[in-house]
Design an enzyme around this catalytic site. Structure first.
Site, PDB file in Angstrom:
ATOM      1  N   GLU A 124      -7.448   1.412 -11.473  1.00  0.00           N
ATOM      2  CA  GLU A 124      -6.062   0.952 -11.619  1.00  0.00           C
ATOM      3  C   GLU A 124      -5.300   1.841 -12.587  1.00  0.00           C
ATOM      4  O   GLU A 124      -5.809   2.155 -13.671  1.00  0.00           O
ATOM      5  CB  GLU A 124      -6.073  -0.493 -12.128  1.00  0.00           C
ATOM      6  CG  GLU A 124      -4.964  -1.336 -11.567  1.00  0.00           C
ATOM      7  CD  GLU A 124      -5.078  -1.530 -10.053  1.00  0.00           C
ATOM      8  OE1 GLU A 124      -4.306  -0.864  -9.336  1.00  0.00           O
ATOM      9  OE2 GLU A 124      -5.934  -2.317  -9.614  1.00  0.00           O
ATOM     10  N   THR A 127      -4.691   4.858 -12.287  1.00  0.00           N
ATOM     11  CA  THR A 127      -5.305   6.185 -12.391  1.00  0.00           C
ATOM     12  C   THR A 127      -4.618   7.183 -11.451  1.00  0.00           C
ATOM     13  O   THR A 127      -4.761   8.390 -11.640  1.00  0.00           O
ATOM     14  CB  THR A 127      -6.793   6.125 -11.988  1.00  0.00           C
ATOM     15  OG1 THR A 127      -6.874   5.398 -10.763  1.00  0.00           O
ATOM     16  CG2 THR A 127      -7.627   5.435 -13.037  1.00  0.00           C
ATOM     17  N   GLY A 146       5.749  -8.313  -1.135  1.00  0.00           N
ATOM     18  CA  GLY A 146       5.879  -8.257  -2.585  1.00  0.00           C
ATOM     19  C   GLY A 146       4.733  -8.909  -3.337  1.00  0.00           C
ATOM     20  O   GLY A 146       4.862  -9.232  -4.510  1.00  0.00           O
ATOM     21  N   LEU A 150       0.064  -6.381  -1.964  1.00  0.00           N
ATOM     22  CA  LEU A 150      -0.873  -5.978  -0.918  1.00  0.00           C
ATOM     23  C   LEU A 150      -0.309  -4.823  -0.082  1.00  0.00           C
ATOM     24  O   LEU A 150      -0.862  -4.432   0.917  1.00  0.00           O
ATOM     25  CB  LEU A 150      -1.225  -7.175  -0.028  1.00  0.00           C
ATOM     26  CG  LEU A 150      -1.808  -8.377  -0.797  1.00  0.00           C
ATOM     27  CD1 LEU A 150      -2.152  -9.506   0.154  1.00  0.00           C
ATOM     28  CD2 LEU A 150      -3.045  -7.979  -1.604  1.00  0.00           C
ATOM     29  N   SER A 191       4.803  -2.696   2.002  1.00  0.00           N
ATOM     30  CA  SER A 191       5.688  -1.542   2.149  1.00  0.00           C
ATOM     31  C   SER A 191       4.969  -0.385   2.840  1.00  0.00           C
ATOM     32  O   SER A 191       5.490   0.186   3.800  1.00  0.00           O
ATOM     33  CB  SER A 191       6.265  -1.114   0.793  1.00  0.00           C
ATOM     34  OG  SER A 191       5.262  -0.836  -0.132  1.00  0.00           O
ATOM     35  N   GLU A 218       9.008   6.381   0.651  1.00  0.00           N
ATOM     36  CA  GLU A 218       9.100   5.321  -0.367  1.00  0.00           C
ATOM     37  C   GLU A 218       9.659   5.874  -1.686  1.00  0.00           C
ATOM     38  O   GLU A 218      10.485   5.238  -2.334  1.00  0.00           O
ATOM     39  CB  GLU A 218       7.726   4.672  -0.581  1.00  0.00           C
ATOM     40  CG  GLU A 218       7.767   3.510  -1.547  1.00  0.00           C
ATOM     41  CD  GLU A 218       6.741   2.419  -1.283  1.00  0.00           C
ATOM     42  OE1 GLU A 218       6.204   2.346  -0.152  1.00  0.00           O
ATOM     43  OE2 GLU A 218       6.478   1.624  -2.191  1.00  0.00           O
ATOM     44  N   ASP A 276      -1.628   3.894  -1.601  1.00  0.00           N
ATOM     45  CA  ASP A 276      -1.327   2.876  -0.586  1.00  0.00           C
ATOM     46  C   ASP A 276      -1.242   3.474   0.808  1.00  0.00           C
ATOM     47  O   ASP A 276      -1.904   3.028   1.739  1.00  0.00           O
ATOM     48  CB  ASP A 276       0.005   2.183  -0.899  1.00  0.00           C
ATOM     49  CG  ASP A 276      -0.048   1.395  -2.189  1.00  0.00           C
ATOM     50  OD1 ASP A 276      -1.136   1.359  -2.808  1.00  0.00           O
ATOM     51  OD2 ASP A 276       0.990   0.834  -2.574  1.00  0.00           O
TER      52      ASP A 276
HETATM   53  P1  ADP Z   1       4.547  -4.892  -1.516  1.00  0.00           P
HETATM   54  O1  ADP Z   1       4.381  -3.514  -0.987  1.00  0.00           O
HETATM   55  O2  ADP Z   1       3.652  -5.179  -2.671  1.00  0.00           O
HETATM   56  O3  ADP Z   1       4.440  -5.946  -0.467  1.00  0.00           O
HETATM   57  P2  ADP Z   1       7.186  -3.905  -2.019  1.00  0.00           P
HETATM   58  O4  ADP Z   1       8.319  -4.428  -2.794  1.00  0.00           O
HETATM   59  O5  ADP Z   1       6.678  -2.558  -2.297  1.00  0.00           O
HETATM   60  O6  ADP Z   1       6.029  -4.991  -2.102  1.00  0.00           O
HETATM   61  O7  ADP Z   1       7.578  -3.922  -0.465  1.00  0.00           O
HETATM   62  C1  ADP Z   1       8.086  -5.089   0.154  1.00  0.00           C
HETATM   63  C2  ADP Z   1       9.250  -4.719   1.039  1.00  0.00           C
HETATM   64  O8  ADP Z   1       8.820  -4.005   2.219  1.00  0.00           O
HETATM   65  C3  ADP Z   1       9.979  -5.928   1.609  1.00  0.00           C
HETATM   66  O9  ADP Z   1      10.859  -6.507   0.685  1.00  0.00           O
HETATM   67  C4  ADP Z   1      10.695  -5.307   2.802  1.00  0.00           C
HETATM   68  O10 ADP Z   1      11.841  -4.617   2.370  1.00  0.00           O
HETATM   69  C5  ADP Z   1       9.682  -4.293   3.310  1.00  0.00           C
HETATM   70  N1  ADP Z   1       8.893  -4.902   4.402  1.00  0.00           N
HETATM   71  C6  ADP Z   1       7.599  -5.239   4.383  1.00  0.00           C
HETATM   72  N2  ADP Z   1       7.224  -5.805   5.559  1.00  0.00           N
HETATM   73  C7  ADP Z   1       8.304  -5.825   6.352  1.00  0.00           C
HETATM   74  C8  ADP Z   1       8.589  -6.297   7.677  1.00  0.00           C
HETATM   75  N3  ADP Z   1       7.647  -6.863   8.441  1.00  0.00           N
HETATM   76  N4  ADP Z   1       9.851  -6.150   8.146  1.00  0.00           N
HETATM   77  C9  ADP Z   1      10.796  -5.557   7.387  1.00  0.00           C
HETATM   78  N5  ADP Z   1      10.602  -5.108   6.138  1.00  0.00           N
HETATM   79  C10 ADP Z   1       9.387  -5.246   5.612  1.00  0.00           C
HETATM   80 MG    MG Z   2       4.798  -1.709  -2.073  1.00  0.00          MG
END
Ligand code: ADP
Ligand code: MG
Length: 390
Positions: A34, A36, A122, A125, A128, A160, A172
């Protein structure tokens, strides 16, 4: 798994009145390693069963139309005139991938795309990376192009970083593209060399969401990055060590007087954590889950004490977990200051483990944790290969 693909295909047909082709990408969890990644170090993530599906079909007017079934929203624009213009919404993730593909010189004709996923958003996991990689796989197929694994991962990371504007390492996207079922992935974030390591079939990986998101998280996350940078800069100046990845604790000790106590502790976490990832790899190669679990617990203590990136609720989760039958190891996973723990648990004990953990956590914190029992799954390329072979 198949049902989800069909759900996605149906959603696309309903929305656009035409059939499409579907491409999937999983979510991921980091087992150990983590903070790293951004100093060129080692991480050990795996893909998990949650996934995002991207369904694509062509259109003749040169427009990109993204529809997210999860958000119930559409975003649409002309591809030829698209610039780097994020709007601060979900569509930035897929639009960023399209933008990066075009930057690579890949011609992408007009298309309709439906995105649908079951990855909790969010929760740490990496929904994104899942959405980026699924989009990349679909758009590459649509464009009749292909790219090597490493390129797909770095392109999605760039989307990203540069389009969405989120600071994130390569872990990721890399594991979401390249993972293989029943294997964890040891990734060298500097060279992008990786190894697939066997996770014993008789264990499950339980992810437990503390449901805590500290409001200060972004500020503290930035502070940690700055503290690490400052410490690394001292090592560079004094010893000519470019990246923490190449430093030993003795090197760090030698520079102790020249950095803040915070920088010293943060750097010590990273140096010892890289060491633990190597030991964790050796443990897996020997099939020694007990040792692997102990390293997870040590990693947690280091994140808590040296990196100061845990929180009370997450510590409670780890403490409860380690008292349960069949639990080999537990630690905070992800950026920190809340979020999820990852637990390695004997398969037969996984369900009672979840019950006990949720029960005791609710008693102590009045929070209902979400838990997911997982096993290492395929990345996007392995998924696509299976589809072809079907
Ligand atoms: P994590 O990657 O930990 O889940 P992030 O904030 O990095 O959190 O990414 C989440 C964002 O990715 C969501 O708020 C959305 O904007 C986008 N996202 C994820 N899955 C979808 C989906 N199925 N449809 C549209 N956007 C998505
Ligand atoms: Mg993310």
């Amino acid at each position: 798994m198949k049902v989800e693909r069909e759900t996605a295909l149906r959603a696309h047909e309903q929305r656009f009145r035409e059939a499409g082709r579907v491409f999937g990408a999983p979510a991921r969890v980091n087992l150990i390693g983590e903070h790293t990644d951004y100093t060129g170090g080692l991480v050990m993530p795996m893909a998990i069963g949650f996934r995002t599906e991207a369904v694509v079909s062509g259109r003749s007017d040169g427009r990109a139309v993204f529809y997210s079934e999860n958000f119930g929203e559409e975003a649409s624009f002309e591809i030829a005139s698209m610039g780097r213009s994020p709007e601060g919404r979900w569509s930035d993730y897929p639009a960023g991938v399209l933008w990066c593909l075009r930057e690579e010189g890949i011609e992408v004709g007009g298309f309709n795309m439906t995105l649908v996923g079951d990855v909790p958003l969010g929760a740490g996991l990496s929904s994104s990376a899942s959405v980026e990689v699924a989009t990349a796989m679909a758009l590459l197929a649509h464009a009749g192009a292909s790219l090597p694994m490493e390129k797909i991962a770095t392109l999605c990371r760039r989307a990203e970083n540069e389009y969405v504007g989120a600071k994130s390492g390569i872990m990721d996207q890399f594991v979401v593209v390249g993972a293989v079922a029943e294997r964890a992935m040891l990734l060298d974030c500097r060279s992008l060399e990786y190894e697939l390591l066997p996770l014993p079939a008789q264990v499950r990986v339980v992810i437990c969401n503390s449901m805590v998101k500290h409001a200060v998280a972004t500020g503290e996350y930035g502070d940690r990055r700055d503290e690490v940078e400052a410490g690394q800069a001292v090592l560079r100046k004094r010893l000519g060590i470019e990246l923490l990845r190449d430093a030993t604790v003795a090197d760090l000790e030698a520079c102790r007087d020249e950095m803040s106590a915070a920088s010293f502790a943060r750097c010590r976490h990273i140096i010892t954590e890289n060491g633990r990832v190597v030991m964790a790899k050796e443990a897996l190669l020997r099939g020694d889950v007990e040792r692997f679990g102990r390293l997870m617990v040590e990693a947690h203590a280091s994140m808590r004490d040296d990196f100061a990136a845990s929180c009370e609720e997450v510590d409670v989760l780890v403490e409860i977990a380690m008292r349960q039958e069949g639990c080999y190891g537990a630690r905070i996973t992800g950026g920190g200051f809340g979020g999820c723990t990852v637990n390695v648990v004997r398969a037969a004990d996984a369900e009672p483990f979840v019950e006990a953990l949720r029960g005791e956590y609710a008693e102590k914190t009045a929070i209902a944790a979400e838990c997911f029992v997982c096993a290492p799954g395929d990345g996007a390329l392995a998924m696509a290969a299976q589809e072809v072979g079907r």
